[in-house]
Write a protein that holds these residues in place. Structure first.
Motif, PDB file in Angstrom:
ATOM      1  N   ARG A 130       0.829  -1.195   0.000  1.00  0.00           N
ATOM      2  CA  ARG A 130       0.000   0.000   0.000  1.00  0.00           C
ATOM      3  C   ARG A 130       0.876   1.263   0.000  1.00  0.00           C
ATOM      4  O   ARG A 130       0.485   2.307   0.536  1.00  0.00           O
ATOM      5  N   GLY A 168       1.555   3.347  -2.253  1.00  0.00           N
ATOM      6  CA  GLY A 168       0.942   4.512  -2.886  1.00  0.00           C
ATOM      7  C   GLY A 168      -0.304   5.002  -2.171  1.00  0.00           C
ATOM      8  O   GLY A 168      -0.788   6.101  -2.453  1.00  0.00           O
ATOM      9  N   LEU A 169      -0.831   4.195  -1.265  1.00  0.00           N
ATOM     10  CA  LEU A 169      -2.081   4.545  -0.595  1.00  0.00           C
ATOM     11  C   LEU A 169      -1.868   5.050   0.825  1.00  0.00           C
ATOM     12  O   LEU A 169      -2.559   5.959   1.278  1.00  0.00           O
ATOM     13  N   ASP A 170      -0.935   4.437   1.522  1.00  0.00           N
ATOM     14  CA  ASP A 170      -0.777   4.729   2.957  1.00  0.00           C
ATOM     15  C   ASP A 170       0.415   5.610   3.283  1.00  0.00           C
ATOM     16  O   ASP A 170       0.531   6.074   4.414  1.00  0.00           O
ATOM     17  N   PRO A 198       2.369   8.859   2.575  1.00  0.00           N
ATOM     18  CA  PRO A 198       2.371  10.152   1.883  1.00  0.00           C
ATOM     19  C   PRO A 198       3.730  10.512   1.299  1.00  0.00           C
ATOM     20  O   PRO A 198       3.805  11.199   0.284  1.00  0.00           O
ATOM     21  N   GLN A 202      -7.741  -0.324  -2.021  1.00  0.00           N
ATOM     22  CA  GLN A 202      -8.119   0.673  -1.018  1.00  0.00           C
ATOM     23  C   GLN A 202      -9.460   0.338  -0.377  1.00  0.00           C
ATOM     24  O   GLN A 202      -9.648   0.512   0.819  1.00  0.00           O
ATOM     25  N   THR A 203     -10.387  -0.167  -1.171  1.00  0.00           N
ATOM     26  CA  THR A 203     -11.704  -0.502  -0.619  1.00  0.00           C
ATOM     27  C   THR A 203     -11.794  -1.971  -0.210  1.00  0.00           C
ATOM     28  O   THR A 203     -12.847  -2.416   0.239  1.00  0.00           O
ATOM     29  N   PRO A 235      -9.332  -3.768   2.017  1.00  0.00           N
ATOM     30  CA  PRO A 235      -8.122  -3.990   2.829  1.00  0.00           C
ATOM     31  C   PRO A 235      -7.996  -5.429   3.312  1.00  0.00           C
ATOM     32  O   PRO A 235      -6.923  -5.822   3.789  1.00  0.00           O
ATOM     33  N   LEU A 248      -1.754  -7.562   4.098  1.00  0.00           N
ATOM     34  CA  LEU A 248      -0.637  -6.618   4.187  1.00  0.00           C
ATOM     35  C   LEU A 248       0.683  -7.296   3.827  1.00  0.00           C
ATOM     36  O   LEU A 248       0.742  -8.496   3.587  1.00  0.00           O
ATOM     37  N   ASP A 296       3.848  -2.342   4.866  1.00  0.00           N
ATOM     38  CA  ASP A 296       2.652  -1.755   5.466  1.00  0.00           C
ATOM     39  C   ASP A 296       2.763  -1.794   6.985  1.00  0.00           C
ATOM     40  O   ASP A 296       3.621  -2.471   7.551  1.00  0.00           O
ATOM     41  N   LEU A 297       1.860  -1.081   7.595  1.00  0.00           N
ATOM     42  CA  LEU A 297       1.700  -1.157   9.042  1.00  0.00           C
ATOM     43  C   LEU A 297       0.340  -1.772   9.348  1.00  0.00           C
ATOM     44  O   LEU A 297      -0.613  -1.617   8.576  1.00  0.00           O
ATOM     45  N   HIS A 298       0.266  -2.448  10.465  1.00  0.00           N
ATOM     46  CA  HIS A 298      -1.044  -2.916  10.912  1.00  0.00           C
ATOM     47  C   HIS A 298      -1.917  -1.715  11.294  1.00  0.00           C
ATOM     48  O   HIS A 298      -1.416  -0.596  11.485  1.00  0.00           O
TER      49      HIS A 298
END
Lengths: 752, 102
Positions: free
Chosen positions: A380, A382-384, A386, A406-407, A409, A413, A417-419
């Motif tokens: 993620r 590109g999503l999570d 910045p 994104q929709t 999840p 992961l 990623d992070l939880h």
């Protein structure tokens, strides 16, 4: 490629001809879809690239099929299936020490034991205000009592629910292990319940960190740690004992420090109420007793008696098999995919077909870096994150697949990623649909141009084999881990992918053995052999990586948590394990940046007679000032020679890159003392090196030290100096004439 | 997260960006971009790919997982550089209160 609701995954990513592969597919229920077998040749769809190519394999897979809607349930929990023994007559207490990480994230269950229709049972949970709450159900009568005190995140609490059937009382107790001045987080509550009946007098499993399935489809998964849970057949009124005592009405006590690599939880009460874990909660994490005196759970597991549950943990999507594919006995080794189709929607499930067992069909083996595909699976970035736009120097492009992730999840992961509670992800599984493990996928970090990453970037290499009409066999990382060097026997040349970053000890051993036996290795990527990972010794398709101490990483593991729960290995950088990449391929990671890539400039050493085979047909000193991955051959993640880290003394630095932007920065492990000037325009060690060296057994290693290399190979339909240079090396490496390691008169150039 | 305050003194860097959105950026422009591009996730500008490598619609990232990315349907681009310039103008106005007429 599209991203609708037609998607799936395979039970394995590597097969031999004659094997069977199981396909699990989900789609709109009742919708027909078709499935085909294709060979992936080149997956980059950039109009400036060599063109998307796949070959249809004429094999009837049995379709059309009718789609079945299958769901993914994320969230880890523990379950004690056979909890009938939890007969506690008229008194029961459930006790644990907990470390909640999202107490304000809504209702989260700590313990639940409910009968099938949820009319009778007991639960201990964190309510929507963040306070510990107990609920007792007796034949449909619901009694709830809360401490009214909000739990602090990442603080240890002893908690208990206790029910007295004789007096008809429900107690809830919340005690901080350490006092928090000026904070009211110690609480107690009591409520009246019907007299004479116990909510525990049912036949039902006991769950930890989740509720049973229910109509609301919300199992109230818990985020945080649970330590030392136990059950007593006596009442606790206003205080909780530190430790359970056998004989003191102890019914069950689970010691999570036992069998840490397994998915079993062990009851040490003597009543045999062992349980199991679902969806891989994190084990080998510090409990309240961890005091810094022990950092290795295998040395003293008592420090590691906690389990960290997450509401987004996922091991296996557990979909039902939709159909099987029998791989034809005469199918050539290569990279294939089962392609699902419904109208214009397609979804690819790639896999590798190896050569027949005990046979080799080529002198060349392409090592498909599947461990790295898993490490980045469904990332993620590109999503999570910045900062991704900042390090790329341009706006992030989201594809249909990103929008879908994104929709959804629940797709799970990866190590980037992070939880949901902000903790690092230690486990990465392939038993789920992978949106980014498809030909045609556009990445985030692949540089201006094609912006391909991992699997799709590696098709620049498989496409090159096709362009030069050279056959190759394929072996995956998982094969290498399971079989060791035997799966490389009789291959003369091993070619890597563009970013083979994650390596297990077994994989690394196998490559070392291959080189020592005289194998020739072409490392056509950057930032390879960087992180040590631990595949689970029993569970298929899952690896662990704790990014200890330093390295470029999304998050740092907690203190004392640097050793893998699966194996006990220290899973940080290979450099921290005494085996830097330089000791294998002569170069190691020095910098990254994701905007523009640069060319290489030939060194004086490139004129050494030892390299006479390398530059045939190449007339310029500047090579690779073009490409599909950032516009140059040296870019994205860069490796350089360093004799102090193990680059062989006789290695030749053939060429080096320069002119990188200030979005390129040195790695944390090389930044011991932060000082100005660590960007590409100033730091002299931000440079990729092409390195060549011979080995004592007559083999040789060629390393390019750049992820962007493959994108330049593919430039101008594989007709360019980078592709030519790569071809020259392959051609010489395929020649059986041994390489001599006799000292050369030329100067060896090794950067400090 | 950069806390640099963009001011009128940074105006030459806006000119530089409009001339060459893909860089390499001068140190001064990079400082401006560091501020602009480290927004928190919620409301961060992204490009939504309509036609790969050919057409994009501007979008805004949502605050949490599971929430759809918001499309700004009146901001469609078939030129990546123009998309970069548009977002630079939007951010300049948000951070300085001044419209960037470039």
């Amino acid at each position: 490629m599209s991203a609708g609701d037609l998607l799936g995954y395979l039970d394995r990513w590597s097969v031999h001809p004659g094997d069977t592969i199981s396909c699990r597919v989900s789609g709109t229920a009742g919708d027909p879809y078709q499935a085909n077998l294709v060979r992936t040749i080149q997956g980059d769809t950039n109009p400036d690239g060599p063109g998307y190519r796949q070959e249809h394999i004429p094999l009837d897979l049995g379709g059309p099929f009718m789609a079945q809607q299958q769901t993914i349930e994320t969230g880890s929990f523990a379950i004690v299936d056979h909890a009938e023994v939890l007969a506690v007559d008229n008194a029961v207490s459930i006790v644990a020490t907990i470390w909640p990480t999202t107490p304000q994230r809504g209702r989260q269950t700590l313990f639940s034991r409910m009968n099938e229709d949820a009319s009778t049972g007991i639960e201990l949970f964190i309510d929507k205000s963040g306070a510990l709450t107990a609920e007792c159900r007796l034949d449909g009568t619901i009694v709830t009592v809360s401490t009214g005190c909000t739990l602090l995140s990442q603080c240890w609490y002893r908690v208990a629910v206790s029910h007295d059937a004789i007096r008809g009382q429900l107690h809830v107790i919340q005690e901080p292990v350490k006092l928090h001045p000026a904070i009211s987080d110690r609480g107690y509550g009591v409520a009246i319940t019907p007299v004479g009946t116990s909510p525990f007098d049912i036949r039902a499993p006991l769950l930890m960190a989740a509720s049973p399935p229910n109509d609301s489809n919300d199992r109230y998964h818990y985020n945080g740690r649970i330590y030392n849970p136990y059950v007593l057949s006596r009442i606790l009124v206003d205080s909780i004992p530190d430790r359970p005592t056998v004989g003191d009405h102890l019914v069950a006590a689970w010691d999570f420090s036992i069998e840490i690599p397994s998915q079993r939880i062990v009851d040490v009460s003597g009543n045999g109420l062992h349980g199991r874990l679902v969806n891989l909660p994190t084990r080998a994490v510090a409990g309240p007793d961890w005091d810094g005196s022990c950092h290795v759970w295998t040395h003293d597991a008592t420090h590691y008696g906690a389990i960290h549950f997450h509401d987004d943990d996922l091991y296996d999507a557990n979909w039902q098999e939709s159909f099987r594919v029998d791989i034809p006995a005469n199918l050539a080794s290569g990279v294939y995919a089962v392609r699902l189709e419904r109208g214009r929607d397609t979804f690819h499930m790639p896999f590798c077909v190896r050569a027949p067992r005990a046979r080799r069909d080529s002198d060349v083996v392409f090592l498909l870096p599947t461990a790295s595909y898993m490490a980045y699976g469904n990332n993620r970035i590109g999503l999570d994150v910045p900062e991704t736009e900042l390090v790329c120097g341009r706006l992030i492009e989201l594809t249909d697949q990103d929008i879908f992730m994104q929709t959804h999840p629940e797709l799970g992961l990866c190590f980037y990623d992070l939880h949901n509670d902000g903790s690092p992800v230690y486990y990465a599984s392939r038993l789920r649909p992978m949106m980014d493990f498809q030909p045609g996928f556009i990445g985030k970090l692949g540089g201006a141009g094609s912006n391909v990453w991992q699997f799709n970037a590696d098709t620049h290499i498989t496409g090159w084999f096709d362009a030069i009409d050279t056959s190759f066999d394929v072996v995956t990382d998982e094969d290498l881990h399971n079989e060791g060097v035997d799966c490389l026997n009789d291959y003369r040349v091993l070619v890597t992918g563009s970013h083979p970053e994650y390596y297990s000890a077994s994989m690394r051993d196998a490559l070392d053995d291959f080189i020592e036996r005289g194998g020739r290795m072409m490392y056509l990527g950057g930032n390879g052999f960087y992180w040590r990972v631990s595949p689970h010794p029993e569970l298929p398709g899952v690896i662990e990586c704790r990014k200890s101490e330093d390295g470029i990483r999304a998050a740092a593991p907690g203190p004392g948590e640097y050793y893998a729960s699966f194996t006990g290995e220290y899973t940080g950088l290979w450099r921290r394990n005494g085996r830097p990449p330089n000791t294998l391929v002569g170069v190691g990671m020095v910098a990254q940046g994701f905007d523009r890539s640069s060319p290489y400039i030939r060194s004086e050493a490139s004129n050494d007679p030892r390299l006479s085979f390398m530059f045939e047909g190449i007339e310029t000193d500047i090579i690779g000032d073009y490409g599909l991955s950032g516009g140059g051959a040296a870019g994205i993640e860069l490796d350089a020679a360093n004799v102090e880290l193990g680059t062989p003394h006789h290695a030749l630095i053939v060429a080096s890159s320069s002119g990188h932007s200030d979005l390129y920065l040195v790695t944390p492990e090389d930044m011991l003392d932060p000082v100005p000037g660590l960007g590409g325009s100033e730091a002299e060690n931000i440079s990729a090196d092409i390195v060549f060296f011979e080995t004592s057994a007559g083999g040789a290693v060629f390393s390019v030290g750049s992820i962007a290399w493959a994108g330049s190979m593919a430039w101008n339909n594989y007709d360019n100096a980078i592709a030519q240079l790569t071809y020259n090396v392959l051609n010489r490496f395929l020649n059986n004439t041994p390489f001599n390691i006799t000292p050369s008169s030329s100067k060896t150039e090794i950067l400090p | 997260m950069s806390h640099y305050q963009i001011t009128r003194a940074d105006r030459p860097f806006a000119d530089e960006f409009m001339r060459n959105p893909m860089g390499p950026a001068s140190p001064g422009l990079q400082r401006v971009l560091n501020r602009m591009r480290t927004d928190t996730r919620a409301g961060k500008y992204v490009l939504i790919t309509d036609v790969p490598y050919k057409q994009w619609t501007l979008g805004l990232l949502p605050p949490n997982r599971g929430v759809p990315v918001e499309r700004l349907d009146d901001l469609v681009f078939d030129d990546r550089l123009e998309a970069e310039r548009t977002v630079f103008r939007l951010r300049w106005q948000a951070l300085t209160g001044e419209e960037l007429s470039l």
